[in-house]
Design an enzyme around this catalytic site. Structure first.
Site, PDB file in Angstrom:
ATOM      1  N   ASP A   1      -4.564 -33.175 -24.191  1.00  0.00           N
ATOM      2  CA  ASP A   1      -5.791 -33.636 -23.556  1.00  0.00           C
ATOM      3  C   ASP A   1      -5.472 -34.895 -22.753  1.00  0.00           C
ATOM      4  O   ASP A   1      -4.521 -35.617 -23.061  1.00  0.00           O
ATOM      5  CB  ASP A   1      -6.858 -33.916 -24.618  1.00  0.00           C
ATOM      6  CG  ASP A   1      -8.261 -34.056 -24.047  1.00  0.00           C
ATOM      7  OD1 ASP A   1      -8.439 -33.928 -22.818  1.00  0.00           O
ATOM      8  OD2 ASP A   1      -9.193 -34.304 -24.842  1.00  0.00           O
ATOM      9  N   HIS A   2      -6.270 -35.141 -21.733  1.00  0.00           N
ATOM     10  CA  HIS A   2      -6.099 -36.332 -20.912  1.00  0.00           C
ATOM     11  C   HIS A   2      -6.779 -37.518 -21.582  1.00  0.00           C
ATOM     12  O   HIS A   2      -8.009 -37.594 -21.622  1.00  0.00           O
ATOM     13  CB  HIS A   2      -6.702 -36.118 -19.528  1.00  0.00           C
ATOM     14  CG  HIS A   2      -5.877 -35.253 -18.637  1.00  0.00           C
ATOM     15  ND1 HIS A   2      -6.419 -34.295 -17.797  1.00  0.00           N
ATOM     16  CD2 HIS A   2      -4.532 -35.190 -18.453  1.00  0.00           C
ATOM     17  CE1 HIS A   2      -5.446 -33.693 -17.125  1.00  0.00           C
ATOM     18  NE2 HIS A   2      -4.300 -34.219 -17.511  1.00  0.00           N
TER      19      HIS A   2
ATOM     20  N   TYR B   1     -12.055 -35.177 -21.273  1.00  0.00           N
ATOM     21  CA  TYR B   1     -12.672 -33.852 -21.484  1.00  0.00           C
ATOM     22  C   TYR B   1     -11.825 -32.667 -21.005  1.00  0.00           C
ATOM     23  O   TYR B   1     -12.374 -31.705 -20.485  1.00  0.00           O
ATOM     24  CB  TYR B   1     -14.061 -33.779 -20.827  1.00  0.00           C
ATOM     25  CG  TYR B   1     -14.860 -35.047 -20.907  1.00  0.00           C
ATOM     26  CD1 TYR B   1     -15.129 -35.646 -22.136  1.00  0.00           C
ATOM     27  CD2 TYR B   1     -15.333 -35.674 -19.764  1.00  0.00           C
ATOM     28  CE1 TYR B   1     -15.857 -36.824 -22.218  1.00  0.00           C
ATOM     29  CE2 TYR B   1     -16.063 -36.847 -19.839  1.00  0.00           C
ATOM     30  CZ  TYR B   1     -16.319 -37.431 -21.067  1.00  0.00           C
ATOM     31  OH  TYR B   1     -17.036 -38.607 -21.141  1.00  0.00           O
ATOM     32  N   HIS B   2     -10.518 -32.703 -21.246  1.00  0.00           N
ATOM     33  CA  HIS B   2      -9.672 -31.611 -20.766  1.00  0.00           C
ATOM     34  C   HIS B   2      -8.756 -31.050 -21.854  1.00  0.00           C
ATOM     35  O   HIS B   2      -7.542 -30.929 -21.651  1.00  0.00           O
ATOM     36  CB  HIS B   2      -8.818 -32.086 -19.582  1.00  0.00           C
ATOM     37  CG  HIS B   2      -9.603 -32.633 -18.440  1.00  0.00           C
ATOM     38  ND1 HIS B   2      -9.126 -33.620 -17.600  1.00  0.00           N
ATOM     39  CD2 HIS B   2     -10.848 -32.339 -17.995  1.00  0.00           C
ATOM     40  CE1 HIS B   2     -10.037 -33.906 -16.690  1.00  0.00           C
ATOM     41  NE2 HIS B   2     -11.095 -33.145 -16.911  1.00  0.00           N
ATOM     42  N   PRO B   3      -9.276 -30.658 -23.023  1.00  0.00           N
ATOM     43  CA  PRO B   3      -8.395 -30.109 -24.060  1.00  0.00           C
ATOM     44  C   PRO B   3      -7.889 -28.713 -23.692  1.00  0.00           C
ATOM     45  O   PRO B   3      -8.658 -27.865 -23.228  1.00  0.00           O
ATOM     46  CB  PRO B   3      -9.306 -30.054 -25.290  1.00  0.00           C
ATOM     47  CG  PRO B   3     -10.688 -29.898 -24.725  1.00  0.00           C
ATOM     48  CD  PRO B   3     -10.692 -30.698 -23.458  1.00  0.00           C
TER      49      PRO B   3
END
Length: 537
Positions: free
Chosen positions: A299-300, A474-476
Site C-alpha cells: 500500500d502507498h 488508499y491503494h492496497p
C-alpha cells in the site's frame, strides 16, 4: 439459483465483469454486493466524498476498516476506507484517473505474468476509456468510463503547478501515457456528457447502471458473502446472507472473486484456501493449501503537510465559505461545474527524489482543503494541504483472519515503514514537497503551518513527524498475487492455482503495486479478465 457466472463484489472490477460478460445474451451472471445501490447524491456529487471518506459518524458506503497496530507508525492503528456499494471504492474515491508507468507492467511480465506488459494491457485501458478529448494511439475515446479534465480547478491549484515549475519541475498535460513525470492537474472519472455533466462516473455508473435491464443479469445488493461452495476441488457457488437469511447461488462455469485486496483473501481463507497455519488457528479445515493467500500486501504510505490560508476559495469551515458553497451547489446542479465538482486532490506531481533515478519514485496530491486524519479531524477556517507517498514501497504486509466469523473484519497489516528504504524515500519526498509549498507562487496563500513541521530541519525530525502522522493513501494491492512462483495465488489468467472454476479479478492480483492510483488499473484488469473468460482461456 443458478447462473453461468457468480461475481462476488460489485466494485470497480465486479461492475466491469458483469457488464462485459452479459454482452452475450446466452450468458447469465449474478453479481453479489454487500453494500447498497451506489447511486445516491452523496456518490454522484464529487465534493460529497467528504461525508463518506471519514467513516464517522456513519459508515456511508464505506467499510471503514482499521489496521492492526503499526510498529512503523509508533504503534498507531491505520485507517482503511473501502467502498461498500455498487461501484466499490470508485464510489467514494477522489476520482483520479491514473494508469501508472510503463515499467510497472513490464515488470509484471518479467515476473512471469505473460500478457501483462504495458503494450499488452494498453488496449484494455483504451477499451475502458471514453476520454473527453477523444481517442488516439494511447487514449480511448469510445469506452464506458468517462474521463474528464477537471471542471473548475481552483486558482490555488494552478499556482501549485506554478510553484513546482519555479523549482524547474516540468509541467505535464497528461499523466497517462506511460511516463508520468512532472506536475499538472489530475484527470478524473467524471461525466462530461451533457446529461450527467459534472457527476462522478463510478464503475457502476459507467458499466453497470446502463445495463441493469439485461434479462441475463441479476444484481443482489446487501448480500454479504460468507464462503464458497465446492464439488471436490471445483468451486460451484457462493453462500451469502441477505436480510438475515442464508442463501446459496450456484455457478455453472465460474465463481469470480472481485471483493478487493482486503475481502477477497478473507473469503478464500474462510473457505479453507490459504496458508494452513493461518487457517488452523481459527479451526478452519484446509481445503487447499495456498501459502500466498493474504500475503504480499502493499500500500502507498502517505504523509501530509497542511497550511491555513485566508483564501476562502478553498474548502473549509466558516461563514463566508459556507455562503459561497451554497452558490456552488446550485451551480453544480445546473451546469455540472463549480467547486461542488472538485476532486479535492486537484494538483498532481510525480517526482524523482534523486536525479540519478530512472523514473519518479514519489507522488504528490495537492488538496484544496486542510486534510487531517482522513478528514476525521476538522479545523475551523480554510486551508490547503499536500500529500506525498512512495510509489513503489518495499514493505510487505498481510491480510489474515481475526476469526472464522465471516462478519468479522479481517486483520489488516500493511507493515508500513518496516523497510528502512521506504522511510528514507519518504523523508526525501517530504523535503521536496515542502520546497514546492514554500515556493514564491504559493506565498500569498500561506497563513500558518498546521502540524509543527516548520521546525523540522534534520532527517530525525522528519522521521518523527512521519511516524507520528503517516497513513494510507488508499491503494492496497497484492494479497492474491498473480505469478508463477510458489507464493502466487493466481496464474496469469487469474485462475486460482489448484482450484477449478475460480478466479480472482481485482487489485489483489497485482504482483507489485503500480506507480500511482489503483482504480483505473483495476478496471483494466477486469477488462482483460473478461476478454480471457469470453475466449475460454
Amino acid at each position: 439459483m443458478q447462473f453461468d457466472y457468480v461475481i462476488v463484489g460489485g466494485g470497480s472490477a465486479g461492475c466491469v465483469l458483469a457488464s462485459r460478460l452479459t454482452e452475450d445474451p446466452a450468458v447469465t451472471v449474478c453479481l453479489l454486493e454487500a453494500g447498497g445501490g451506489g447511486n445516491s447524491l452523496l456518490v454522484r456529487m464529487p465534493a460529497a466524498v467528504v461525508a463518506m471518506l471519514p467513516g464517522k459518524p456513519f459508515k456511508l458506503n464505506n467499510w471503514a476498516f482499521e489496521t492492526v497496530a503499526q510498529t512503523g507508525l509508533n504503534g498507531r492503528k491505520g485507517y482503511q476506507p473501502r467502498g461498500k456499494a455498487l461501484g466499490g471504492s470508485s464510489a467514494i474515491n477522489a476520482m483520479l484517473y491514473v494508469r501508472g508507468q510503463r515499467q510497472d507492467y513490464d515488470s509484471w511480465a518479467d515476473l512471469g505474468c505473460d500478457g501483462w506488459d504495458w503494450d499488452s494491457v494498453l488496449p484494455f485501458f483504451k477499451k475502458s476509456e471514453n476520454h473527453e478529448g477523444g481517442g488516439d494511439d494511447l487514449r480511448g475515446g469510445n469506452g464506458p468510463l468517462q474521463v474528464s479534465n477537471q471542471k473548475e480547478p481552483r486558482q490555488i491549484t494552478r499556482d501549485f503547478v506554478e510553484a513546482a515549475k519555479q523549482l524547474q519541475i516540468r509541467e505535464t498535460q497528461d499523466f497517462n501515457r506511460g511516463d508520468n513525470e512532472g506536475v499538472g492537474l489530475y484527470q478524473v472519472t467524471q461525466f462530461h456528457d451533457p446529461a450527467k455533466n459534472g457527476e462522478r462516473c463510478s464503475a457502476a455508473a459507467a458499466y453497470l447502471f446502463p445495463v441493469l435491464d439485461r434479462p441475463n443479469l441479476t444484481v443482489i445488493t446487501h448480500a454479504h458473502a460468507n464462503g464458497l461452495t465446492f464439488d471436490g476441488n471445483r468451486a460451484t457457488g457462493v453462500t451469502y446472507k441477505e436480510k438475515r437469511k442464508e442463501q446459496t447461488v450456484n455457478a455453472k462455469r465460474e465463481v469470480l472473486l472481485s471483493a478487493g485486496s482486503l475481502k477477497s483473501p478473507q473469503l478464500l481463507q474462510l473457505s479453507g484456501i490459504g496458508d494452513p497455519k493461518d487457517l488452523e488457528k481459527h479451526g478452519i479445515p484446509v481445503r487447499h493449501a495456498l501459502l500466498g493467500v493474504g500475503k504480499n500486501l502493499q500500500d502507498h504510505v502517505d504523509f501530509t503537510l497542511a497550511y491555513k490560508t485566508r483564501d476562502t476559495d478553498t474548502f473549509g469551515i466558516g461563514l463566508v465559505g459556507g455562503i459561497k458553497l451554497l452558490g456552488h451547489l446550485n451551480r453544480w446542479r445546473k451546469t455540472g461545474a463549480s467547486m461542488a465538482s472538485t476532486c479535492f486532490a486537484e494538483g498532481a506531481a510525480f517526482l524523482k527524489t534523486s536525479p540519478d533515478l530512472e523514473r519518479p519514485d514519489v507522488q504528490l496530491h495537492f488538496a484544496i482543503a486542510m486534510v487531517d486524519n482522513h478528514s476525521r479531524k476538522l479545523h475551523y477556517g480554510y486551508g490547503f494541504s499536500c500529500h506525498v507517498c512512495k510509489l513503489r514501497p518495499e514493505s510487505r504486509g498481510t491480510v489474515t483472519l481475526n476469526s472464522a466469523n465471516p462478519f468479522d473484519t479481517p486483520a489488516i497489516d500493511p507493515a508500513f515503514l518496516t523497510d528502512p528504504r521506504d522511510l528514507d524515500t519518504m523523508i526525501k519526498g517530504t523535503k521536496l514537497m515542502r520546497e514546492i509549498l514554500q515556493a514564491p507562487a504559493l506565498e500569498k496563500y500561506r497563513k500558518s503551518e498546521m502540524f509543527g513541521t516548520d521546525s523540522a530541519k534534520t532527517d530525525a525530525d522528519w522521521e518523527q513527524h512521519i511516524r507520528a502522522r503517516a497513513d494510507t493513501i488508499y491503494h492496497p494491492v497484492g494479497t492474491c498475487k498473480m505469478g508463477i512462483d510458489d507464493m502466487a495465488v493466481v496464474d496469469p489468467q487469474l485462475r486460482v492455482r489448484g482450484i477449478e472454476g475460480l478466479r480472482v479479478v481485482d487489485a489483489s492480483i497485482m504482483p507489485n503495486l503500480i506507480s500511482g492510483n489503483t482504480n483505473a488499473p483495476t478496471m483494466m484488469i477486469a477488462e482483460k479478465a473478461a476478454d480471457m473468460i469470453k475466449a475460454g482461456v
